[in-house]
Design an enzyme around this catalytic site. Structure first.
Site, PDB file in Angstrom:
ATOM      1  CG  ASP A   1     -11.842   2.438   1.208  1.00  0.00           C
ATOM      2  OD1 ASP A   1     -12.604   2.621   1.587  1.00  0.00           O
ATOM      3  OD2 ASP A   1     -11.153   3.038   1.410  1.00  0.00           O
ATOM      4  CD  GLU A   2      -7.819  -2.331  -1.983  1.00  0.00           C
ATOM      5  OE1 GLU A   2      -7.951  -1.671  -2.714  1.00  0.00           O
ATOM      6  OE2 GLU A   2      -6.622  -1.307  -0.427  1.00  0.00           O
TER       7      GLU A   2
ATOM      8  CB  THR B   1      -6.758  -4.872  -2.538  1.00  0.00           C
ATOM      9  OG1 THR B   1      -6.902  -4.152  -3.234  1.00  0.00           O
ATOM     10  CG2 THR B   1      -4.432  -4.668  -2.787  1.00  0.00           C
TER      11      THR B   1
ATOM     12  CG  HIS C   1      -6.152   1.762   1.955  1.00  0.00           C
ATOM     13  ND1 HIS C   1      -6.742   0.647   0.376  1.00  0.00           N
ATOM     14  CD2 HIS C   1      -6.913   2.309   2.330  1.00  0.00           C
ATOM     15  CE1 HIS C   1      -7.922   0.906   0.484  1.00  0.00           C
ATOM     16  NE2 HIS C   1      -8.423   2.600   1.016  1.00  0.00           N
TER      17      HIS C   1
ATOM     18  CD  GLU D   1      -3.001  -0.747   0.466  1.00  0.00           C
ATOM     19  OE1 GLU D   1      -3.088   0.669  -0.489  1.00  0.00           O
ATOM     20  OE2 GLU D   1      -4.226  -1.365   0.159  1.00  0.00           O
TER      21      GLU D   1
ATOM     22  CG  HIS E   1     -10.666   1.831  -5.030  1.00  0.00           C
ATOM     23  ND1 HIS E   1     -10.126   1.555  -4.263  1.00  0.00           N
ATOM     24  CD2 HIS E   1     -11.618   3.212  -5.095  1.00  0.00           C
ATOM     25  CE1 HIS E   1     -10.029   3.279  -3.252  1.00  0.00           C
ATOM     26  NE2 HIS E   1     -10.738   3.454  -3.921  1.00  0.00           N
TER      27      HIS E   1
ATOM     28  CD  GLU F   1      -8.406  -0.561  -6.022  1.00  0.00           C
ATOM     29  OE1 GLU F   1      -8.054  -1.786  -5.432  1.00  0.00           O
ATOM     30  OE2 GLU F   1      -8.365   0.311  -6.825  1.00  0.00           O
TER      31      GLU F   1
ATOM     32  CD  GLU G   1      -6.258   1.819  -2.659  1.00  0.00           C
ATOM     33  OE1 GLU G   1      -5.408   1.524  -2.208  1.00  0.00           O
ATOM     34  OE2 GLU G   1      -7.289   1.194  -3.272  1.00  0.00           O
TER      35      GLU G   1
HETATM   36 FE   LIG Z   1      -6.242  -0.683  -4.375  1.00  0.00          FE
HETATM   37 FE   LIG Z   2      -5.114   0.245  -1.241  1.00  0.00          FE
END
Ligand SMILES: [Fe+2]
Ligand SMILES: [Fe+2]
Length: 397
Positions: free
Chosen positions: A261-262, A232, A179, A138, A265, A229, A176
């Site tokens: 979040d991932e 992750t 993270h 990250e 995304h 994405e 990002e």
């Molecule tokens: Fe990501």
């Molecule tokens: Fe990330």
């Protein structure tokens, strides 16, 4: 972006790396024939210019998208405005790393740090190595923003370009950025890891960059980011699950929040590729097959800590053993994307398009078969490896 890579994919990918696990290059060929771990005193004492990256990639294909296709991305700007940007979260509604960390301005700060350390007592060295590898991945975020800005037709031309593609990339990067920030602070406060070695690894990694083999081609680029994405999302979800099992519910919440979040995304990037499938299915399916033939390299594949020439493979094998990110996940992601983009039912393809379609639909099963065969071999090859991130303590990799 993402974390641990598929071990199989890494090992079997074409040898474009100057220093692979099979032939140690300029730096280590004489001293470290039998071991891939160099003692601390031998760090970076090669005859090379010391400011060059420790790991370099050669044979890179560039600008593979025909220039006339630029028009497609220009014409999609309205679409991106209406369909892509809504996947971003407004800053005022976003979580921030401090929401999950001891409050340095409060009187209870020291007690909160104590509690954090108490909570993570049951986390094993194995677990820390995987979490550290995820965090380092990250933290190499500058590389991923650079990577997206290599893509023709969607790059941020000025650094503050008003196109929706550029606005997305900057805001995605800004999301990002939290993270690595959060995981870094958490690990620092845990007191369980060698932060200096970790920080060196981050500096090396950003200096080396990455080679996603996306060829300045946004078709390939967005297929890559869709895959990553999701990778992750899976890996952070798994570190969350393990943290919970091991008694650190706060860390579980941290990893789970990042995973969410991932996921968002992933949804956004797969939507872009879905749109490309709609307007240009042939190029998109051929691009998808091309990326899978080259194998999806993980973003931190050039990882190095100044000691272990095979650090990334060692980290990946621990992630595999703990079930945080495995070869099975790699096949599952592929299968998910094939179905998400309805590859099986594409019609009106060219000959190459048909071949690509066929290849992609059969690939998940092929990978799983290879994986089953490789698993026994991997187990036999496992040995104890010292990780500098945890003060040289050895774990099975
Ligand atoms: Fe990501
Ligand atoms: Fe990330």
């Amino acid at each position: 972006m993402a974390m641990a890579m598929n071990r199989i994919a890494f090992i079997s990918s074409p040898s474009v790396y100057q220093r692979s696990s099979h032939h140690h290059g300029y730096r280590s060929s004489r001293v470290f024939m039998s071991s891939t771990i160099r003692p601390a005193s031998a760090e970076v004492t090669n005859g090379r210019k010391p400011y060059l990256p420790p790991r370099e990639v050669q044979l890179q294909v560039k600008y593979s998208m025909p220039p006339q296709k630029l028009e497609i991305f220009k014409s999609l700007e309205g679409w991106a405005n209406d369909n892509l940007l809504p996947y971003l979260k407004p800053v005022e509604k976003s979580w921030q790393p401090t929401d999950f960390l001891p409050e340095p301005e409060s009187e209870g700060f020291y007690d909160q740090v104590k509690e954090l350390r108490e909570r993570c007592k049951e986390l094993s060295d194995d677990y820390f190595v995987v979490l550290i590898g995820d965090m380092i991945t990250e933290e190499a975020l500058p590389t991923y923003q650079t990577m997206i800005n290599t893509l023709d037709g969607v790059r941020d031309e000025t650094g503050a370009s008003p196109t929706p593609w550029a606005a997305w990339t900057r805001a995605w990067t800004a999301e990002e950025n939290r993270h690595g920030d959060l995981l870094n602070k958490y690990l620092y406060l845990s007191g369980r890891v060698d932060m200096r070695q970790i920080e060196k690894t981050i500096q090396y990694l950003i200096g080396s960059g990455m080679d996603p083999k996306t060829e300045n081609n946004p078709y390939l680029g967005f297929i890559y980011t869709s895959f990553q994405e999701r990778a992750t999302f899976i890996s952070h979800g798994n570190t969350a699950g393990l943290a919970k099992k091991l008694g650190d519910s706060k860390l579980a919440q941290i990893c789970g929040t990042i995973a969410a979040d991932e996921k968002r995304h992933e949804t956004a990037y797969t939507k872009i590729v879905e749109k490309l499938f709609e307007i240009d299915p042939d190029t998109t399916v051929v691009g998808f097959a091309d990326m899978m033939k080259k194998k999806i390299a993980m973003p931190a594949h050039l990882m190095y800590d100044g000691r272990d020439d095979n650090l990334f493979e060692h980290f990946s094998s621990v992630a595999q053993r703990l079930g945080v990110y495995t070869a099975r996940d790699y096949a599952d992601i592929l299968e998910f994307l094939v179905s998400r983009w309805n590859v099986e039912n594409l019609v009106g393809l060219s000959g190459d398009g048909h071949k690509a379609q066929d290849y992609l639909c059969k690939l998940p099963a092929r990978i799983r078969k290879l994986e089953e065969r490789a698993q026994g071999r991997n187990k036999e090859a496992a040995r104890n490896i010292p990780f500098s991130w945890i003060f040289g303590r050895e774990i099975r990799a």
